[in-house]
Design an enzyme around this catalytic site. Structure first.
Site, mmCIF file in Angstrom:
data_model
loop_
_atom_site.group_PDB
_atom_site.id
_atom_site.type_symbol
_atom_site.label_atom_id
_atom_site.label_comp_id
_atom_site.label_asym_id
_atom_site.label_seq_id
_atom_site.Cartn_x
_atom_site.Cartn_y
_atom_site.Cartn_z
ATOM 1 N N VAL A 1 -31.210 -1.644 7.866
ATOM 2 C CA VAL A 1 -31.455 -0.206 8.014
ATOM 3 C C VAL A 1 -31.672 0.446 6.646
ATOM 4 C CG1 VAL A 1 -30.504 1.976 8.835
ATOM 5 C CG2 VAL A 1 -30.183 -0.104 10.176
ATOM 6 N N TYR A 2 -30.822 0.096 5.699
ATOM 7 C CA TYR A 2 -30.959 0.639 4.343
ATOM 8 C C TYR A 2 -32.339 0.322 3.767
ATOM 9 C CZ TYR A 2 -30.143 1.159 -0.684
ATOM 10 O OH TYR A 2 -30.237 1.503 -2.007
#
Length: 246
Positions: free
Chosen positions: A153-154
């Site tokens: 996600v990052y």
């Protein structure tokens, strides 16, 4: 340099770590620095006080970048105080690691809200309000290239920031505003080191051929280059500041 000749630099998330070091370095280079923070008022005021004690100019301003109204108010405050802004450093961000199979909704939302939407909100204000001849420096991550497990996600939010960087650079045509990104590798900040065993830190340090972690000063130097006159021909690019890991 006379006070009225100083360019104004907004650094988001500048109360600690890389952001604080960027604020200090830009001040040394002659910029008036707006030290943005969300929750750490005391830390932000300390950074501003350090800059003032060294003969620089700084102002701590609270704004949560994930809130578009607060981002607009940040630019309002800068315009009221200094007449406008010349540099935007989109440094504010969060990193929460988990495999995609286990990542929780609140973690997805928080990283998208701060890393992606926060960057977009600041870019929207900068697009309309940054003075001609200015600079925008966004923050990506070398993980976009490394594609490490647990960073899904990052890394996805930062990959989007890289795309935004190239698009905004083109949209600023005719205004002499350069838009670039910095993509750090592993950097020895409190946020990075916290909770990691020494063995993991050592392994990550050895990943690049220089065999060390980056420092906040390393990253601030790259930002200083992109904010300064020597980067005039660099536009729409991503600079991977990672010691050669990729």
């Amino acid at each position: 340099m006379n006070e009225q000749d100083k360019k104004i630099a907004i650094v988001t998330g500048a109360s600690r770590g890389i952001g604080a070091e960027i604020a200090r370095r830009l001040s040394k280079d002659g910029f008036t620095v707006v030290v943005n923070y969300s929750g750490s008022e005391a830390a932000a005021q300390t950074v501003a006080s350090e800059i003032l004690a060294q003969g620089g100019s700084a102002l701590a301003v609270k704004a949560d970048v994930s809130n578009s109204t607060e981002v607009s108010a940040l630019f309002d405050k800068v315009e009221e105080t200094y007449g406008g802004a010349d540099i935007l450093v989109n440094n504010a961000g969060v990193m929460e690691l988990a495999p995609l199979a286990n990542v929780e909704d609140h973690s997805i939302e928080r990283q998208i809200d701060i890393n992606l939407k926060g960057t977009i909100y600041a870019l929207r204000e900068a697009s309309a309000r940054l003075r001609d001849g200015g600079r925008v420096i966004n923050f990506s991550t070398t993980v976009v290239g490394l594609k490490l497990e647990n960073y899904g996600v990052y890394a996805a939010t930062k990959a989007a920031v890289e795309t935004l960087t190239g698009i905004m650079a083109k949209e600023m045509r005719g205004r002499n505003i350069n838009v670039n990104s910095v993509a750090p590798g592993p950097t020895a900040t409190e946020l990075f080191l916290k909770g990691k065993p020494d063995e993991l830190i050592e392994r990550m340090a050895k990943m690049n051929p220089l065999e060390r972690l980056g420092t906040p000063e390393d990253i601030a130097s790259v930002v200083a280059f992109l904010a300064g006159p020597d980067s005039g021909w660099i536009n729409g690019q991503v600079l991977r500041a990672n010691g050669g890991v990729i």
